[in-house]
Design an enzyme around this catalytic site. Structure first.
Site, PDB file in Angstrom:
ATOM      1  N   ASP A   9       1.589 -17.998  -3.303  1.00 29.81           N
ATOM      2  CA  ASP A   9       2.671 -17.029  -3.137  1.00 29.81           C
ATOM      3  C   ASP A   9       3.626 -17.663  -2.103  1.00 29.81           C
ATOM      4  O   ASP A   9       3.227 -18.566  -1.356  1.00 29.81           O
ATOM      5  CB  ASP A   9       2.089 -15.711  -2.631  1.00 29.81           C
ATOM      6  CG  ASP A   9       3.163 -14.735  -2.215  1.00 29.81           C
ATOM      7  OD1 ASP A   9       4.088 -14.517  -3.005  1.00 29.81           O
ATOM      8  OD2 ASP A   9       3.086 -14.205  -1.087  1.00 29.81           O
ATOM      9  N   LEU A  10       4.868 -17.213  -2.058  1.00 27.49           N
ATOM     10  CA  LEU A  10       5.834 -17.832  -1.136  1.00 27.49           C
ATOM     11  C   LEU A  10       5.991 -17.021   0.161  1.00 27.49           C
ATOM     12  O   LEU A  10       5.592 -17.470   1.247  1.00 27.49           O
ATOM     13  CB  LEU A  10       7.186 -17.971  -1.855  1.00 27.49           C
ATOM     14  CG  LEU A  10       8.342 -18.592  -1.074  1.00 27.49           C
ATOM     15  CD1 LEU A  10       8.024 -20.022  -0.646  1.00 27.49           C
ATOM     16  CD2 LEU A  10       9.615 -18.592  -1.932  1.00 27.49           C
ATOM     17  N   ASP A  11       6.530 -15.785   0.016  1.00 25.18           N
ATOM     18  CA  ASP A  11       6.806 -14.951   1.192  1.00 25.18           C
ATOM     19  C   ASP A  11       5.506 -14.534   1.878  1.00 25.18           C
ATOM     20  O   ASP A  11       4.672 -13.870   1.262  1.00 25.18           O
ATOM     21  CB  ASP A  11       7.547 -13.674   0.765  1.00 25.18           C
ATOM     22  CG  ASP A  11       8.941 -13.964   0.225  1.00 25.18           C
ATOM     23  OD1 ASP A  11       9.753 -14.495   0.982  1.00 25.18           O
ATOM     24  OD2 ASP A  11       9.207 -13.664  -0.954  1.00 25.18           O
ATOM     25  N   ARG A  45       5.466  -5.632  -0.058  1.00 27.15           N
ATOM     26  CA  ARG A  45       5.007  -7.016  -0.199  1.00 27.15           C
ATOM     27  C   ARG A  45       4.631  -7.326  -1.643  1.00 27.15           C
ATOM     28  O   ARG A  45       3.828  -6.602  -2.240  1.00 27.15           O
ATOM     29  CB  ARG A  45       3.757  -7.258   0.654  1.00 27.15           C
ATOM     30  CG  ARG A  45       4.030  -7.470   2.081  1.00 27.15           C
ATOM     31  CD  ARG A  45       2.736  -7.536   2.855  1.00 27.15           C
ATOM     32  NE  ARG A  45       2.995  -7.275   4.249  1.00 27.15           N
ATOM     33  CZ  ARG A  45       3.412  -8.180   5.106  1.00 27.15           C
ATOM     34  NH1 ARG A  45       3.576  -9.429   4.720  1.00 27.15           N
ATOM     35  NH2 ARG A  45       3.657  -7.861   6.354  1.00 27.15           N
ATOM     36  N   VAL A  47       6.230  -6.975  -4.266  1.00 28.52           N
ATOM     37  CA  VAL A  47       6.818  -6.058  -5.239  1.00 28.52           C
ATOM     38  C   VAL A  47       8.289  -6.444  -5.468  1.00 28.52           C
ATOM     39  O   VAL A  47       8.990  -6.786  -4.518  1.00 28.52           O
ATOM     40  CB  VAL A  47       6.701  -4.611  -4.685  1.00 28.52           C
ATOM     41  CG1 VAL A  47       7.385  -3.616  -5.578  1.00 28.52           C
ATOM     42  CG2 VAL A  47       5.231  -4.248  -4.498  1.00 28.52           C
ATOM     43  N   SER A  48       8.776  -6.347  -6.701  1.00 28.20           N
ATOM     44  CA  SER A  48      10.147  -6.791  -7.010  1.00 28.20           C
ATOM     45  C   SER A  48      11.186  -5.970  -6.235  1.00 28.20           C
ATOM     46  O   SER A  48      10.891  -4.891  -5.720  1.00 28.20           O
ATOM     47  CB  SER A  48      10.418  -6.645  -8.508  1.00 28.20           C
ATOM     48  OG  SER A  48      10.573  -5.274  -8.823  1.00 28.20           O
TER      49      SER A  48
END
Ligand code: G6P
Ligand code: MG
Length: 219
Positions: A9-11, A45, A47-48
């Site tokens: 995952d990135l963020d 977190r 979530v779009s």
């Protein structure tokens, strides 16, 4: 060595942009007179953007039309992009670079699986745009986490069966997405207390290569 692949995952995993998301949503919510705090932010977190807005608007005291909602999402994104312009390679979280290098040395494929449409900009600001074998982000998917689409697409792009992929996630929605994809998942940061994760570590800086190699070999 194993044929496993690792999907990050990135963020919140590669970089701590969660605070930038929080500040941008908070600015928007304050301007609109909508209550917003860090606990609500936690639910965003993984979530779009539009689904995050729907959560923010749960506290609104009037309904917003679809046009208004789109305008709010665009405004939040403009605030967010202002903040992430400040990112530099120094913002890469501790432990990430050495881990990526080790994985590459061992021929283990690496990917990004993020719900964020800003992933290309963030990776570029961090100097990581060319580091991954595959990047699947919010621009390429219809369903955001906890739906498994982003991770399944990443596995497909890597050419590695889902069962051989290990996901690294900081969000509860991401942990569920990985499990739904039939992948094992390492919970880090805020997901370090997630009991559904296959394995948890507080930070990637705490991850010993020996332990990880054993974990990957068991896939
Ligand atoms: C990531 C973050 C979420 C964010 C989502 C969409 O998954 O964890 O908090 O809402 O990306 O981000 P975007 O940059 O497309 O607005
Ligand atoms: Mg995350």
């Amino acid at each position: 060595m194993t044929k496993a692949a690792v999907i990050f995952d990135l963020d919140g995993v590669i970089v701590s942009t969660d605070d930038c998301h929080y500040k941008a949503w908070k600015r928007l919510a304050d301007e609109e007179g909508i209550y917003f705090d860090k606990e609500i932010n936690h639910r965003l977190r993984g979530v779009s953007r539009m689904e995050s807005l729907a959560i923010v608007l749960e506290r609104a005291n009037r309904p917003y039309t679809m046009e208004e909602q789109q305008a709010l999402a665009d405004r939040k994104n403009a605030y967010y992009r202002e903040l992430i312009q400040e990112l530099t390679p120094e913002h890469i979280l501790p432990g990430v670079r050495p881990l990526l290098e080790r994985l590459k040395q061992h021929g283990i494929k690496i990917a990004i699986g993020s719900s964020s449409k800003n992933s290309p900009l963030i990776l570029e600001r961090l100097g990581l745009a060319d580091e991954f074998d595959a990047v699947v982000d919010g621009n390429a998917i219809k369903n955001s986490k906890p739906h498994p689409e982003v991770f399944l697409r990443a596995a497909e792009k890597l050419g590695v069966p889902a069962a051989q992929c290990v996901v690294v996630e900081d969000a509860d929605a991401g942990v569920e997405a990985a499990l739904a994809a039939g992948m094992r998942v390492i919970g880090v940061g805020t997901a370090a207390s997630n009991e559904r994760a296959t394995w948890t570590v507080a930070s990637l800086a705490d991850l010993s290569w020996e332990d990880l190699a054993k974990f990957l070999a068991a896939v």
